[in-house]
Scaffold this motif. Structure first.
Motif, PDB file in Angstrom:
ATOM      1  N   ASP A 188       0.809  -1.224   0.000  1.00  0.00           N
ATOM      2  CA  ASP A 188       0.000   0.000   0.000  1.00  0.00           C
ATOM      3  C   ASP A 188       0.841   1.273   0.000  1.00  0.00           C
ATOM      4  O   ASP A 188       0.460   2.276  -0.599  1.00  0.00           O
ATOM      5  CB  ASP A 188      -0.940   0.011   1.212  1.00  0.00           C
ATOM      6  N   MET A 189       1.972   1.255   0.694  1.00  0.00           N
ATOM      7  CA  MET A 189       2.818   2.449   0.757  1.00  0.00           C
ATOM      8  C   MET A 189       3.660   2.614  -0.501  1.00  0.00           C
ATOM      9  O   MET A 189       4.121   3.709  -0.807  1.00  0.00           O
ATOM     10  CB  MET A 189       3.729   2.383   1.987  1.00  0.00           C
ATOM     11  N   LYS A 190       3.871   1.499  -1.200  1.00  0.00           N
ATOM     12  CA  LYS A 190       4.668   1.524  -2.435  1.00  0.00           C
ATOM     13  C   LYS A 190       6.054   2.139  -2.187  1.00  0.00           C
ATOM     14  O   LYS A 190       6.534   2.982  -2.952  1.00  0.00           O
ATOM     15  CB  LYS A 190       3.922   2.276  -3.538  1.00  0.00           C
ATOM     16  N   TYR A 218      -0.274   7.218   2.298  1.00  0.00           N
ATOM     17  CA  TYR A 218       1.116   7.656   2.168  1.00  0.00           C
ATOM     18  C   TYR A 218       1.471   8.069   0.745  1.00  0.00           C
ATOM     19  O   TYR A 218       2.032   9.151   0.523  1.00  0.00           O
ATOM     20  CB  TYR A 218       2.058   6.544   2.639  1.00  0.00           C
ATOM     21  N   SER A 219       1.144   7.220  -0.226  1.00  0.00           N
ATOM     22  CA  SER A 219       1.543   7.516  -1.599  1.00  0.00           C
ATOM     23  C   SER A 219       0.841   8.757  -2.133  1.00  0.00           C
ATOM     24  O   SER A 219       1.381   9.487  -2.960  1.00  0.00           O
ATOM     25  CB  SER A 219       1.265   6.317  -2.521  1.00  0.00           C
ATOM     26  N   ARG A 220      -0.383   9.027  -1.641  1.00  0.00           N
ATOM     27  CA  ARG A 220      -1.132  10.216  -2.072  1.00  0.00           C
ATOM     28  C   ARG A 220      -0.676  11.468  -1.357  1.00  0.00           C
ATOM     29  O   ARG A 220      -0.694  12.566  -1.906  1.00  0.00           O
ATOM     30  CB  ARG A 220      -2.624  10.007  -1.799  1.00  0.00           C
ATOM     31  N   SER A 221      -0.292  11.318  -0.081  1.00  0.00           N
ATOM     32  CA  SER A 221      -0.017  12.488   0.753  1.00  0.00           C
ATOM     33  C   SER A 221       1.454  12.847   0.839  1.00  0.00           C
ATOM     34  O   SER A 221       1.807  13.895   1.359  1.00  0.00           O
ATOM     35  CB  SER A 221      -0.539  12.242   2.171  1.00  0.00           C
ATOM     36  N   HIS A 222       2.320  11.977   0.329  1.00  0.00           N
ATOM     37  CA  HIS A 222       3.751  12.138   0.560  1.00  0.00           C
ATOM     38  C   HIS A 222       4.254  13.519   0.149  1.00  0.00           C
ATOM     39  O   HIS A 222       4.949  14.194   0.913  1.00  0.00           O
ATOM     40  CB  HIS A 222       4.523  11.052  -0.184  1.00  0.00           C
ATOM     41  N   GLU A 223       3.901  13.944  -1.054  1.00  0.00           N
ATOM     42  CA  GLU A 223       4.407  15.227  -1.539  1.00  0.00           C
ATOM     43  C   GLU A 223       3.887  16.388  -0.698  1.00  0.00           C
ATOM     44  O   GLU A 223       4.597  17.346  -0.425  1.00  0.00           O
ATOM     45  CB  GLU A 223       4.017  15.415  -3.011  1.00  0.00           C
ATOM     46  N   LYS A 224       2.610  16.298  -0.260  1.00  0.00           N
ATOM     47  CA  LYS A 224       2.015  17.406   0.495  1.00  0.00           C
ATOM     48  C   LYS A 224       2.567  17.504   1.914  1.00  0.00           C
ATOM     49  O   LYS A 224       2.581  18.577   2.504  1.00  0.00           O
ATOM     50  CB  LYS A 224       0.488  17.262   0.537  1.00  0.00           C
TER      51      LYS A 224
END
Length: 372
Positions: free
Chosen positions: A155-157, A335-341
């Motif tokens: 899920d975290m990739k 995590y993968s969606r929010s990482h950059e933010k």
């Protein structure tokens, strides 16, 4: 200040009773580790294991007994085509790779073989890579922790090699004190693993995620590394995450002070309605836990800033168990969606709230800014 809890009250006996009921549910047996044929549509994850569990030579598995040295292994685990983020599609006695997490290959490794595996050299060039170490919590069997790290990796990739540090939890709620002793016994071995990884020139980043009682083990290992002057090992850790840490809140701040500030800061995921931690508090003489501190408490905010720690309230995220003890899984899903933010706060100490909307990580008190 002896506690970050600010006088939090204990939950009801009903919470403890529900915790015990959860512990009595049917558990996955070691037969789930027997390899089966992989599904054509599934994705296979290579999971490496360093464990203080005793090896069961007859089944190529691990027991709940203490080993007198680290044991190593590799498991290939298939994630089913219908996998839903945040969920472990738990197998039955005979895993079906089309529907379940399933072991499709496994091998015992010597220490040199393990070292070579995590070096991970390509055929054409030497390329540095990341390592993701997961330390499981109380009341976890080996197979449960193996499938948990597989789910987190899926899920975290994370672009790195996943390593499960498995200590010999008995997998029984009634064995809380035994588990605590086993976790403490495993401290030096976790130190040895982190030292091994940090000395590997092919490893660029070491991310450590520790859950529940595994967080206690991890904090003790970091404290001892600092005490022994092994600052270089700690400096190689790119991120340390304590998820729902089952740590005595009276001593947590003392341990954090002994370890000193990390860069990026130590990340502590907390939830003030974690029923399992309230039960743990009951079992530990009604002493509050570090994982259920209240980010609205001025004492907590002050301590987070002073000790240069990130304390993140995840109580708004979805539960993955009845007691809300596995909420950290929701962070992994996002995590993968929010990482950059969330990168903008990577090196920022203070208190935060993690949400599942577009803001993801919202600061409450980060010193020079207080969110409204």
């Amino acid at each position: 200040m002896s506690t970050w809890s600010g006088g939090r009250t204990l939950g009801t006996v009903a919470i403890l009773f529900s915790f015990l009921l959860v512990g009595c549910a049917a558990r996955l047996g070691s037969e789930a580790l027997t390899p089966v044929a992989a599904s054509a549509g599934g994705k296979t994850m290579q999971i490496y294991v360093a464990t203080t569990r005793e090896r069961d030579l007859s089944q190529n598995a691990f027991t709940a007994n203490l080993a007198n040295a680290l044991n190593f292994a590799r498991f290939s685990v298939s994630v089913p085509p219908n996998h839903k983020s945040g969920k472990i599609e738990m197998p039955t006695a005979t895993p079906d790779p089309e529907r379940d997490f399933a072991v499709v290959d496994r091998a015992a490794l010597s220490e040199p073989e393990f070292r070579q595996a995590v070096t991970h050299q390509t055929n054409t060039q030497r390329k540095k890579h990341k390592v993701f170490v997961f330390v499981h919590g109380f009341n976890n069997t080996f197979q449960e922790s193996l499938f948990r790290i597989t789910q987190l990796q899926a899920d975290m990739k994370i672009d790195g090699i996943p390593i499960l540090f498995a200590w010999p939890s008995q997998g029984r709620v009634g064995a809380y004190e035994i588990d605590k002793q086993s976790a403490n016994y495993s401290r030096d071995y976790l130190m040895a693993l982190l030292t091994m990884l940090s000395s590997n020139s092919e490893v660029s980043d070491i991310m450590v995620v520790a859950h529940s009682m595994g967080a206690m083990l991890t904090v003790e290992a970091l404290r001892q590394l600092r005490t022994e002057g092994k600052d270089r090992v700690i400096a190689r850790l790119s991120r340390v995450v304590l998820a729902a840490p089952d740590i005595n809140a009276r001593t947590f701040r003392t341990n954090v002070q002994a370890i000193g500030p990390l860069k990026p800061p130590l990340l502590v995921l907390v939830s003030k309605d974690d029923g399992a931690l309230r039960a743990s508090s009951f079992l530990d003489g009604c002493i509050a836990r570090a994982g259920d501190i209240d980010v609205d408490n001025p004492i907590v905010r002050e301590a987070a800033l002073k000790e240069k720690v990130q304390v993140v309230d995840i109580s708004r995220l979805a539960k993955h168990d009845d007691l809300g003890h596995d909420r950290f899984v929701s962070v992994a899903v996002l995590y993968s969606r929010s990482h950059e933010k969330t990168l903008r706060y990577r090196n920022t100490a203070g208190t935060f709230i993690f949400t599942d909307d577009d803001t993801f990580l919202r600061p409450i008190d980060i010193g020079n800014r207080v969110a409204q």
